[in-house]
Design a protein around this motif. Sequence first.
Motif, PDB file in Angstrom:
ATOM      1  N   THR A 433      19.233  94.973 -80.800  1.00 54.92           N
ATOM      2  CA  THR A 433      20.018  95.206 -82.011  1.00 54.92           C
ATOM      3  C   THR A 433      19.195  94.890 -83.252  1.00 54.92           C
ATOM      4  OG1 THR A 433      20.909  92.949 -82.103  1.00 54.92           O
ATOM      5  CG2 THR A 433      22.103  94.570 -80.770  1.00 54.92           C
ATOM      6  N   ASP A 434      19.470  95.622 -84.308  1.00 55.87           N
ATOM      7  CA  ASP A 434      18.780  95.380 -85.568  1.00 55.87           C
ATOM      8  C   ASP A 434      19.123  94.003 -86.120  1.00 55.87           C
ATOM      9  OD1 ASP A 434      17.109  96.821 -87.710  1.00 55.87           O
ATOM     10  OD2 ASP A 434      18.787  96.010 -88.884  1.00 55.87           O
ATOM     11  N   GLU A 435      20.334  93.549 -85.842  1.00 53.34           N
ATOM     12  CA  GLU A 435      20.789  92.257 -86.353  1.00 53.34           C
ATOM     13  C   GLU A 435      19.945  91.097 -85.847  1.00 53.34           C
ATOM     14  OE1 GLU A 435      24.805  89.411 -86.051  1.00 53.34           O
ATOM     15  OE2 GLU A 435      24.741  91.411 -85.114  1.00 53.34           O
ATOM     16  N   HIS A 436      19.571  91.150 -84.569  1.00 51.99           N
ATOM     17  CA  HIS A 436      18.849  90.032 -83.959  1.00 51.99           C
ATOM     18  C   HIS A 436      17.325  90.227 -83.940  1.00 51.99           C
ATOM     19  CE1 HIS A 436      22.852  89.245 -81.784  1.00 51.99           C
ATOM     20  NE2 HIS A 436      22.696  88.329 -82.740  1.00 51.99           N
ATOM     21  N   ARG A 463      11.585  97.564 -88.741  1.00 46.22           N
ATOM     22  CA  ARG A 463      12.875  98.207 -89.010  1.00 46.22           C
ATOM     23  C   ARG A 463      12.696  99.613 -89.576  1.00 46.22           C
ATOM     24  NH1 ARG A 463      16.216  93.049 -91.600  1.00 46.22           N
ATOM     25  NH2 ARG A 463      17.418  92.551 -89.702  1.00 46.22           N
TER      26      ARG A 463
END
Length: 508
Positions: A433-436, A463
Amino acid sequence: MIDQTKQDIEACFRNARDLLRAAKRLLEDERLPNISFHLAVLALEEVGKAVMLGTRDVMRAVDGETIFVDKRLDDHVFKLFWALWTPSFARGNVSREEFESLRGLAKTMHEDRLGAMYVAPDREAGRASLQEMDEQRVRQVVELTEARLGMEASRDWQAIDLGAGSIMRWFLDATNDPEKRNLIFGQKAFDKLAELGQMREWMAWLKEQFDQAEVMGRDSLQRELARVVPDWSERGEPKWQIVIRLFSCGQSIRNRAIRSWNDRPTWIRMSAVHNDSQAVDVEFTYHEAVSAQALAPMSYRAARMFVAAMNIGSLGGFWWWHPAEQTEKFYQRLTDLKAEPGVKIGLNMHAWPKFEWKREALDDSALQRIGLCFGMVARLEPPVYQGVIDAYLTGLALIGKSDLHLNFALQAAERFTTCLLEAMRHFGNWDGTDEHLPTAVSGFFRPLFKQPEDEHELIGLLRRLRQQPLNITDITLEKAAILKFFCDVYLVRRFEMMTGDLAAEAAR
């Protein structure tokens, strides 16, 4: 002969005379044998170039095909070769002793010229930094060049038959094939030359031998295709050997390291490349259990795996099959017609990374990492191999093929990003995930960052390169190479952990 060719040949001769005059003066008045040798060899090259231009004119008149000469006009060794051997070809015969004395002279003269002109900072232990030329040898080269100049002044160009299908055309093509050249210069061939005594008869005999060998080779291939391959567990005797040559932009490899690698019980051996410390030949041996049909895909996969291991194990070094050319400029000469006489300018456009690749020799620890990487890459499951190693190899290929005319920086950076993120996801350092992503990057790479902004820059770069379609204009080959380095560090660490897990499993 057309007028332009006559003018070019005469210009070569004038330049050769000037170079010789300067060589004599520097030898006799200044006692500078190295520079004198350099100029004398260049003069002999000009003689060879003049003869090549004349023979090209003959070939144009015979069949209009001149690529045989065109592609060799910038080859220093071939111009010397031509200057030295043309008299023998023209008269159609040569003694065995003369042939043996000339066969390696062109290459040796070129290598000695380079050794006498340029300091070798990364030389082998005990080797001089600059080759010292003997004055007597320099005088011999000067005299040889003077003699060749005199001979070419009365050259009968029509006497050299280089038309399509001519035996001399075949012979010169054959001597440029490494495998054929080894046979042509072998003892059996020389014995036949001594027996026949005539150069043309000898060349015809050589061609007949190669033609017969080609027929036998086709028959052998048919038998090989019909061979019953032994069970893989039996392997059989060694049957195939394939050698690849790899080049580095900055790293060099030494004989001591090669000996250390070859002392290990391995089916892959390394050997040095003469006069090129930044190249290495890698030999793969396959046994009888490998069929002719399986050899190509199997050997190609192994070669690609080894290239990946060389790059990962050297931690940021760049190794590939062939170095890119025209990486900074696209022209041979640039002149400012309005500038003062003697003023020189240049346009360096820096298509290649603006940083220096690591300039160091591969040591035992690097070679151990390479062996580790090769072994662990072979253990990856096909989906992981495709997602990680294939992406890595594509990134290498894109860097290796980038030059001034076509820059693959963005595409290479995207492939290394894919390699790194797929590896981190497979080995459990990231959940995808981009979040982590920031936590995953920080948790593994933080010790490598000199400043906090370096960490933020890497996360932002990863990213951006994940987004499709790619629409980024500020990616340089330098950034692609940095991403390659992060791939190397991560994979080496994970491969070390894989080795530990395998050892623990074997101990249970």
